[in-house]
Design a protein around this motif. Structure first.
Motif, PDB file in Angstrom:
ATOM      1  N   GLU A 159       0.831  -1.209   0.000  1.00 38.50           N
ATOM      2  CA  GLU A 159       0.000   0.000   0.000  1.00 38.50           C
ATOM      3  C   GLU A 159       0.864   1.256   0.000  1.00 38.50           C
ATOM      4  OE1 GLU A 159      -2.429  -0.667   3.439  1.00 38.50           O
ATOM      5  OE2 GLU A 159      -4.043  -1.580   2.249  1.00 38.50           O
ATOM      6  N   ARG A 181     -12.274   9.367  -2.110  1.00 40.63           N
ATOM      7  CA  ARG A 181     -13.335   8.498  -1.620  1.00 40.63           C
ATOM      8  C   ARG A 181     -12.749   7.231  -1.009  1.00 40.63           C
ATOM      9  NH1 ARG A 181     -14.344   4.211  -5.047  1.00 40.63           N
ATOM     10  NH2 ARG A 181     -13.388   4.486  -7.072  1.00 40.63           N
ATOM     11  N   LYS A 182     -13.500   6.645  -0.141  1.00 43.66           N
ATOM     12  CA  LYS A 182     -13.043   5.448   0.571  1.00 43.66           C
ATOM     13  C   LYS A 182     -13.404   4.208  -0.229  1.00 43.66           C
ATOM     14  CE  LYS A 182     -11.675   8.157   3.684  1.00 43.66           C
ATOM     15  NZ  LYS A 182     -10.469   8.824   3.294  1.00 43.66           N
ATOM     16  N   SER A 183     -12.589   3.210  -0.104  1.00 43.00           N
ATOM     17  CA  SER A 183     -12.748   1.978  -0.864  1.00 43.00           C
ATOM     18  C   SER A 183     -13.834   1.093  -0.263  1.00 43.00           C
ATOM     19  CB  SER A 183     -11.427   1.219  -0.866  1.00 43.00           C
ATOM     20  OG  SER A 183     -11.590  -0.041  -1.438  1.00 43.00           O
ATOM     21  N   LYS A 184     -14.437   0.268  -1.125  1.00 47.33           N
ATOM     22  CA  LYS A 184     -15.406  -0.730  -0.636  1.00 47.33           C
ATOM     23  C   LYS A 184     -14.692  -1.816   0.159  1.00 47.33           C
ATOM     24  CE  LYS A 184     -19.204   0.504  -2.979  1.00 47.33           C
ATOM     25  NZ  LYS A 184     -20.557   0.577  -2.574  1.00 47.33           N
ATOM     26  N   ALA A 225     -12.332  -1.820   2.575  1.00 49.36           N
ATOM     27  CA  ALA A 225     -11.609  -0.925   3.464  1.00 49.36           C
ATOM     28  C   ALA A 225     -10.722  -1.673   4.463  1.00 49.36           C
ATOM     29  CB  ALA A 225     -12.591  -0.031   4.210  1.00 49.36           C
ATOM     30  N   LYS A 261     -10.196  -7.396   2.291  1.00 48.36           N
ATOM     31  CA  LYS A 261      -9.230  -7.616   1.219  1.00 48.36           C
ATOM     32  C   LYS A 261      -8.800  -9.083   1.164  1.00 48.36           C
ATOM     33  CE  LYS A 261      -7.623  -2.917   1.604  1.00 48.36           C
ATOM     34  NZ  LYS A 261      -6.597  -2.037   2.153  1.00 48.36           N
ATOM     35  N   LEU A 319     -18.497  -3.806  -6.577  1.00 49.95           N
ATOM     36  CA  LEU A 319     -17.446  -3.102  -7.303  1.00 49.95           C
ATOM     37  C   LEU A 319     -17.680  -3.289  -8.788  1.00 49.95           C
ATOM     38  CD1 LEU A 319     -14.363  -4.295  -5.256  1.00 49.95           C
ATOM     39  CD2 LEU A 319     -15.298  -1.999  -5.245  1.00 49.95           C
ATOM     40  N   ASN A 329     -12.504  -2.087 -11.119  1.00 53.49           N
ATOM     41  CA  ASN A 329     -11.995  -2.128  -9.751  1.00 53.49           C
ATOM     42  C   ASN A 329     -11.737  -3.555  -9.282  1.00 53.49           C
ATOM     43  OD1 ASN A 329     -11.774   0.603  -9.215  1.00 53.49           O
ATOM     44  ND2 ASN A 329     -13.919   0.776  -8.665  1.00 53.49           N
ATOM     45  N   TRP A 377      -8.106  -4.630  -7.924  1.00 57.06           N
ATOM     46  CA  TRP A 377      -7.897  -5.243  -6.617  1.00 57.06           C
ATOM     47  C   TRP A 377      -7.221  -6.608  -6.753  1.00 57.06           C
ATOM     48  CZ3 TRP A 377      -7.375  -3.106  -2.223  1.00 57.06           C
ATOM     49  CH2 TRP A 377      -8.078  -1.980  -1.868  1.00 57.06           C
TER      50      TRP A 377
END
Length: 97
Positions: free
Chosen positions: A7, A24-27, A29, A34, A57, A61, A65
């Motif tokens: 990261e 914006r914040k990630s789905k 998080a 993850k 998503l 995306n 990911w």
């Protein structure tokens, strides 16, 4: 630790306009989300349509990911993950798998 290093490397890969944490914040998080995403991907190898419905998503995306988390997971485990390779020629062959 491998996730934090990846990261950080990704965050400083290009010249930044915003500070880290801006935008914006990630789905996905949390670390648990993850890990679940990448393990689910390798276990089930879902289509993008199914993964879109499960993880909320879009296809781009999901791909990003997967590409980001796959090397992180591979550095944490001792063996190389491989997706199952089967060539199905008939309906009966599909039911056997």
């Amino acid at each position: 630790p491998a996730l934090r290093q990846a990261e950080k490397a990704k965050a400083y890969q290009f010249a930044r306009i915003r500070c880290i944490g801006g935008g914006r914040k990630s789905k996905l998080a949390s670390d648990k989300q993850k890990l679940f995403f990448i393990l689910f991907y390798y276990k089930n190898y879902p289509t993008y349509s199914l993964a879109q419905a499960l993880f909320e998503l879009d296809e781009t995306n999901l791909y990003r990911w997967k590409e980001f988390l796959a090397p992180v997971l591979q550095t944490c485990i001792a063996y190389q993950l491989q997706l199952p390779y089967t060539r199905i020629k008939t309906l009966a062959g599909m039911l056997e798998v």
